[in-house]
Each structure stands twice: as structure tokens, then as C-alpha cells.
Design a protein around this motif. Structure first.
Motif, PDB file in Angstrom:
ATOM      1  N   ASP A   1     -16.720 -92.589  34.446  1.00 37.23           N
ATOM      2  CA  ASP A   1     -15.297 -92.555  34.784  1.00 37.23           C
ATOM      3  C   ASP A   1     -15.012 -92.228  36.249  1.00 37.23           C
ATOM      4  OD1 ASP A   1     -15.744 -89.819  34.961  1.00 37.23           O
ATOM      5  OD2 ASP A   1     -14.392 -89.281  33.324  1.00 37.23           O
ATOM      6  N   GLY A   2     -16.065 -92.004  37.033  1.00 32.30           N
ATOM      7  CA  GLY A   2     -15.881 -91.744  38.457  1.00 32.30           C
ATOM      8  C   GLY A   2     -15.674 -90.286  38.813  1.00 32.30           C
ATOM      9  N   ILE A   3     -15.743 -89.390  37.827  1.00 33.87           N
ATOM     10  CA  ILE A   3     -15.519 -87.966  38.090  1.00 33.87           C
ATOM     11  C   ILE A   3     -16.761 -87.167  37.693  1.00 33.87           C
ATOM     12  CG2 ILE A   3     -14.100 -85.930  37.598  1.00 33.87           C
ATOM     13  CD1 ILE A   3     -11.845 -87.911  36.808  1.00 33.87           C
ATOM     14  N   VAL A   4     -17.255 -86.359  38.628  1.00 38.21           N
ATOM     15  CA  VAL A   4     -18.351 -85.434  38.350  1.00 38.21           C
ATOM     16  C   VAL A   4     -17.766 -84.034  38.405  1.00 38.21           C
ATOM     17  CG1 VAL A   4     -20.622 -84.604  39.047  1.00 38.21           C
ATOM     18  CG2 VAL A   4     -20.019 -87.013  39.418  1.00 38.21           C
ATOM     19  N   HIS A   5     -17.884 -83.305  37.317  1.00 34.99           N
ATOM     20  CA  HIS A   5     -17.370 -81.936  37.225  1.00 34.99           C
ATOM     21  C   HIS A   5     -18.480 -80.976  37.632  1.00 34.99           C
ATOM     22  CE1 HIS A   5     -13.818 -83.382  35.084  1.00 34.99           C
ATOM     23  NE2 HIS A   5     -14.661 -84.218  34.485  1.00 34.99           N
TER      24      HIS A   5
ATOM     25  N   ALA B   1     -16.251 -82.223  55.137  1.00 36.83           N
ATOM     26  CA  ALA B   1     -17.549 -82.742  55.568  1.00 36.83           C
ATOM     27  C   ALA B   1     -18.268 -83.445  54.414  1.00 36.83           C
ATOM     28  CB  ALA B   1     -18.408 -81.597  56.111  1.00 36.83           C
ATOM     29  N   MET B   2     -18.391 -82.762  53.287  1.00 36.11           N
ATOM     30  CA  MET B   2     -19.107 -83.355  52.154  1.00 36.11           C
ATOM     31  C   MET B   2     -18.423 -84.621  51.653  1.00 36.11           C
ATOM     32  SD  MET B   2     -20.578 -81.543  48.720  1.00 36.11           S
ATOM     33  CE  MET B   2     -22.286 -81.191  49.116  1.00 36.11           C
ATOM     34  N   SER B   3     -17.109 -84.656  51.738  1.00 35.85           N
ATOM     35  CA  SER B   3     -16.364 -85.850  51.314  1.00 35.85           C
ATOM     36  C   SER B   3     -16.714 -87.060  52.176  1.00 35.85           C
ATOM     37  CB  SER B   3     -14.859 -85.590  51.368  1.00 35.85           C
ATOM     38  OG  SER B   3     -14.488 -84.623  50.407  1.00 35.85           O
ATOM     39  N   GLN B   4     -17.141 -86.816  53.411  1.00 39.41           N
ATOM     40  CA  GLN B   4     -17.487 -87.923  54.306  1.00 39.41           C
ATOM     41  C   GLN B   4     -18.836 -88.548  53.984  1.00 39.41           C
ATOM     42  OE1 GLN B   4     -16.879 -87.307  58.531  1.00 39.41           O
ATOM     43  NE2 GLN B   4     -15.306 -85.784  58.072  1.00 39.41           N
ATOM     44  N   TRP B   5     -19.815 -87.745  53.536  1.00 35.94           N
ATOM     45  CA  TRP B   5     -21.149 -88.318  53.334  1.00 35.94           C
ATOM     46  C   TRP B   5     -21.555 -88.455  51.866  1.00 35.94           C
ATOM     47  CZ3 TRP B   5     -24.996 -85.520  50.940  1.00 35.94           C
ATOM     48  CH2 TRP B   5     -24.833 -84.136  50.890  1.00 35.94           C
ATOM     49  N   LEU B   6     -20.863 -87.781  50.961  1.00 39.15           N
ATOM     50  CA  LEU B   6     -21.225 -87.885  49.542  1.00 39.15           C
ATOM     51  C   LEU B   6     -20.107 -88.550  48.754  1.00 39.15           C
ATOM     52  CD1 LEU B   6     -23.215 -87.445  47.279  1.00 39.15           C
ATOM     53  CD2 LEU B   6     -22.535 -85.054  47.163  1.00 39.15           C
ATOM     54  N   MET B   7     -19.128 -87.777  48.338  1.00 38.96           N
ATOM     55  CA  MET B   7     -17.953 -88.288  47.631  1.00 38.96           C
ATOM     56  C   MET B   7     -16.811 -87.332  47.904  1.00 38.96           C
ATOM     57  SD  MET B   7     -19.193 -89.342  43.778  1.00 38.96           S
ATOM     58  CE  MET B   7     -20.490 -88.114  43.527  1.00 38.96           C
ATOM     59  N   PRO B   8     -15.576 -87.821  47.815  1.00 38.05           N
ATOM     60  CA  PRO B   8     -14.448 -86.899  47.953  1.00 38.05           C
ATOM     61  C   PRO B   8     -14.598 -85.738  46.974  1.00 38.05           C
ATOM     62  CG  PRO B   8     -13.671 -89.147  48.011  1.00 38.05           C
ATOM     63  CD  PRO B   8     -15.139 -89.202  47.640  1.00 38.05           C
TER      64      PRO B   8
ATOM     65  N   GLN C   1     -14.649 -80.965  41.776  1.00 37.45           N
ATOM     66  CA  GLN C   1     -14.976 -82.307  41.301  1.00 37.45           C
ATOM     67  C   GLN C   1     -15.361 -83.202  42.468  1.00 37.45           C
ATOM     68  OE1 GLN C   1     -11.287 -83.512  39.451  1.00 37.45           O
ATOM     69  NE2 GLN C   1     -12.006 -82.855  37.431  1.00 37.45           N
ATOM     70  N   PHE C   2     -16.267 -84.118  42.167  1.00 36.14           N
ATOM     71  CA  PHE C   2     -16.515 -85.267  43.029  1.00 36.14           C
ATOM     72  C   PHE C   2     -15.786 -86.427  42.378  1.00 36.14           C
ATOM     73  CE2 PHE C   2     -20.442 -82.845  43.980  1.00 36.14           C
ATOM     74  CZ  PHE C   2     -20.364 -82.842  45.360  1.00 36.14           C
ATOM     75  N   ARG C   3     -15.156 -87.266  43.189  1.00 31.80           N
ATOM     76  CA  ARG C   3     -14.426 -88.420  42.653  1.00 31.80           C
ATOM     77  C   ARG C   3     -14.844 -89.679  43.399  1.00 31.80           C
ATOM     78  NH1 ARG C   3      -9.989 -87.699  39.385  1.00 31.80           N
ATOM     79  NH2 ARG C   3      -9.588 -85.543  38.870  1.00 31.80           N
ATOM     80  N   THR C   4     -15.089 -90.733  42.621  1.00 35.01           N
ATOM     81  CA  THR C   4     -15.448 -92.025  43.187  1.00 35.01           C
ATOM     82  C   THR C   4     -14.930 -93.121  42.264  1.00 35.01           C
ATOM     83  OG1 THR C   4     -17.274 -93.286  44.167  1.00 35.01           O
ATOM     84  CG2 THR C   4     -17.733 -92.165  42.082  1.00 35.01           C
ATOM     85  N   GLU C   5     -15.198 -94.354  42.634  1.00 39.07           N
ATOM     86  CA  GLU C   5     -14.752 -95.484  41.816  1.00 39.07           C
ATOM     87  C   GLU C   5     -15.467 -95.461  40.468  1.00 39.07           C
ATOM     88  OE1 GLU C   5     -12.414 -97.915  42.443  1.00 39.07           O
ATOM     89  OE2 GLU C   5     -11.911 -96.631  44.145  1.00 39.07           O
TER      90      GLU C   5
ATOM     91  N   TRP D   1     -23.656 -80.303  37.736  1.00 36.52           N
ATOM     92  CA  TRP D   1     -23.282 -81.707  37.971  1.00 36.52           C
ATOM     93  C   TRP D   1     -23.125 -82.318  36.590  1.00 36.52           C
ATOM     94  CZ3 TRP D   1     -23.348 -84.694  42.649  1.00 36.52           C
ATOM     95  CH2 TRP D   1     -23.340 -86.080  42.486  1.00 36.52           C
ATOM     96  N   CYS D   2     -21.881 -82.439  36.119  1.00 38.97           N
ATOM     97  CA  CYS D   2     -21.640 -82.850  34.736  1.00 38.97           C
ATOM     98  C   CYS D   2     -20.659 -84.017  34.652  1.00 38.97           C
ATOM     99  CB  CYS D   2     -21.070 -81.686  33.932  1.00 38.97           C
ATOM    100  SG  CYS D   2     -22.085 -80.198  34.012  1.00 38.97           S
ATOM    101  N   ASN D   3     -20.952 -84.912  33.732  1.00 37.55           N
ATOM    102  CA  ASN D   3     -20.068 -86.034  33.428  1.00 37.55           C
ATOM    103  C   ASN D   3     -20.410 -86.511  32.032  1.00 37.55           C
ATOM    104  OD1 ASN D   3     -19.916 -89.229  33.293  1.00 37.55           O
ATOM    105  ND2 ASN D   3     -18.216 -88.479  34.518  1.00 37.55           N
ATOM    106  N   GLY D   4     -19.422 -86.518  31.151  1.00 27.72           N
ATOM    107  CA  GLY D   4     -19.702 -86.945  29.777  1.00 27.72           C
ATOM    108  C   GLY D   4     -20.775 -86.081  29.165  1.00 27.72           C
ATOM    109  N   LYS D   5     -21.843 -86.706  28.698  1.00 26.54           N
ATOM    110  CA  LYS D   5     -22.960 -85.973  28.090  1.00 26.54           C
ATOM    111  C   LYS D   5     -23.937 -85.427  29.124  1.00 26.54           C
ATOM    112  CE  LYS D   5     -22.833 -88.547  23.792  1.00 26.54           C
ATOM    113  NZ  LYS D   5     -23.548 -89.431  22.881  1.00 26.54           N
ATOM    114  N   LEU D   6     -23.799 -85.871  30.365  1.00 22.35           N
ATOM    115  CA  LEU D   6     -24.697 -85.427  31.426  1.00 22.35           C
ATOM    116  C   LEU D   6     -24.352 -83.998  31.839  1.00 22.35           C
ATOM    117  CD1 LEU D   6     -26.975 -86.379  33.368  1.00 22.35           C
ATOM    118  CD2 LEU D   6     -25.162 -86.952  34.992  1.00 22.35           C
ATOM    119  N   ASP D   7     -25.332 -83.110  31.751  1.00 20.25           N
ATOM    120  CA  ASP D   7     -25.144 -81.705  32.109  1.00 20.25           C
ATOM    121  C   ASP D   7     -26.368 -81.284  32.916  1.00 20.25           C
ATOM    122  OD1 ASP D   7     -24.432 -79.080  32.337  1.00 20.25           O
ATOM    123  OD2 ASP D   7     -24.524 -78.627  30.197  1.00 20.25           O
ATOM    124  N   THR D   8     -26.285 -81.454  34.248  1.00 24.91           N
ATOM    125  CA  THR D   8     -27.434 -81.215  35.111  1.00 24.91           C
ATOM    126  C   THR D   8     -27.079 -80.234  36.221  1.00 24.91           C
ATOM    127  OG1 THR D   8     -26.856 -83.164  36.446  1.00 24.91           O
ATOM    128  CG2 THR D   8     -28.407 -83.512  34.636  1.00 24.91           C
ATOM    129  N   MET D   9     -28.039 -80.005  37.113  1.00 25.59           N
ATOM    130  CA  MET D   9     -27.850 -79.044  38.181  1.00 25.59           C
ATOM    131  C   MET D   9     -28.429 -79.610  39.476  1.00 25.59           C
ATOM    132  SD  MET D   9     -28.905 -75.013  38.084  1.00 25.59           S
ATOM    133  CE  MET D   9     -30.624 -75.336  37.815  1.00 25.59           C
TER     134      MET D   9
END
Length: 137
Positions: free
Chosen positions: A56-60, A27-34, A46-50, A76-84
Motif C-alpha cells: 500500500d506504499g506505507i511502512v509503519h 534529509a531521509m526523505s530525500q534519499w529514502l522515502m518521505p 511512517q515512510f510513504r511511497t507509491e 519496519w512493518c507493513n501488512g504481515k511484514l514485521d521486521t527491524m
């Protein structure tokens, strides 16, 4: 400068339907990201997108809190981004109020640029168009 994004949206659906949209990977892959989310504390996914310039398209992510049909929180983390990200649901019977918060933006670049890019996505597309379309399907 704000270090968070907050939104409130009301959806014409059951709390069960909205909870499934937030916690089921298909469900979430349909409206947000795979993604491969599971509503289990400690579950890493992980969320993955282009990829885009500077992304890089990956949210850990890692599930931090689960209160079925009431609250879901994950990192919700990617690179230096470390959020919630947090979703709180208030069942109103025929509708559900969703209280959304994306928090933890630190430093000038994150607070100004990254937060604004994500705020526009959450406000104008993801929680307004994409999720509404999914819930109506």
C-alpha cells in the motif's frame, strides 16, 4: 534461507553528516522515502511511497534504539511484514563505515520474495546510489 539482509558501506563524509542523513526527516526523505522520523526512542513514524501490487506504499516504524552518531534501530512493518532495520556507524575520521541490517523476515514468502526485493533495493539503489548522492550534495 536467510532471515536478514546485511551490508557494509563506507562513505566519504563526517559522522555528523551521515547521522543527520539517517535521523533528520527532511534529509531521509530525500534519499529514502518521505518520512517523519525523529531519533527518539518510542517515536512512531511512517515512510510513504507509491503503492505497488501487494504493497500500500506505507511502512509503519517505531524507533527502538538511539545511540547518537553510533546506532539507530527502528521497526519496519507493513501488512504481515514485521521486521527491524539497524544502522551502526563507525567513525574513521575522513570516512564513516555504515553497517546495515534488515532482519526478522519469517515464513517462506518473506524470506524468499520480500527479502530479495528489499535486498536489491538496499544494495543497488538506496545505500549505494541514493545515499551517496545525498551525502555529496
Amino acid at each position: 534461507m536467510k532471515d536478514h539482509i546485511t551490508l557494509k558501506r563506507t562513505y566519504a563524509c563526517t559522522v555528523d553528516r551521515l547521522w543527520r542523513a539517517l535521523t533528520d526527516p527532511e534529509a531521509m526523505s530525500q534519499w529514502l522515502m518521505p518520512c517523519d522520523i525523529a531519533p527518539v526512542i518510542g517515536h512512531k513514524f511512517q515512510f510513504r511511497t507509491e503503492p505497488q501490487r501487494g504493497f500500500d506504499g506505507i511502512v509503519h516504524c517505531e524507533v527502538l534504539e538511539v545511540l547518537p552518531k553510533e546506532r539507530l534501530v527502528f521497526s519496519w512493518c507493513n501488512g504481515k511484514l514485521d521486521t527491524m532495520v539497524s544502522f551502526e556507524l563507525k567513525d574513521k575520521g575522513d570516512t564513516v563505515d555504515l553497517y546495515f541490517k534488515h532482519s526478522g523476515f519469517s515464513g517462506i514468502f518473506e524470506r524468499v520474495f520480500v527479502r530479495q526485493i528489499l535486498a536489491n533495493g538496499w544494495r543497488k539503489k538506496i545505500l549505494t546510489k541514493n545515499l551517496v548522492t545525498y551525502l555529496r550534495s
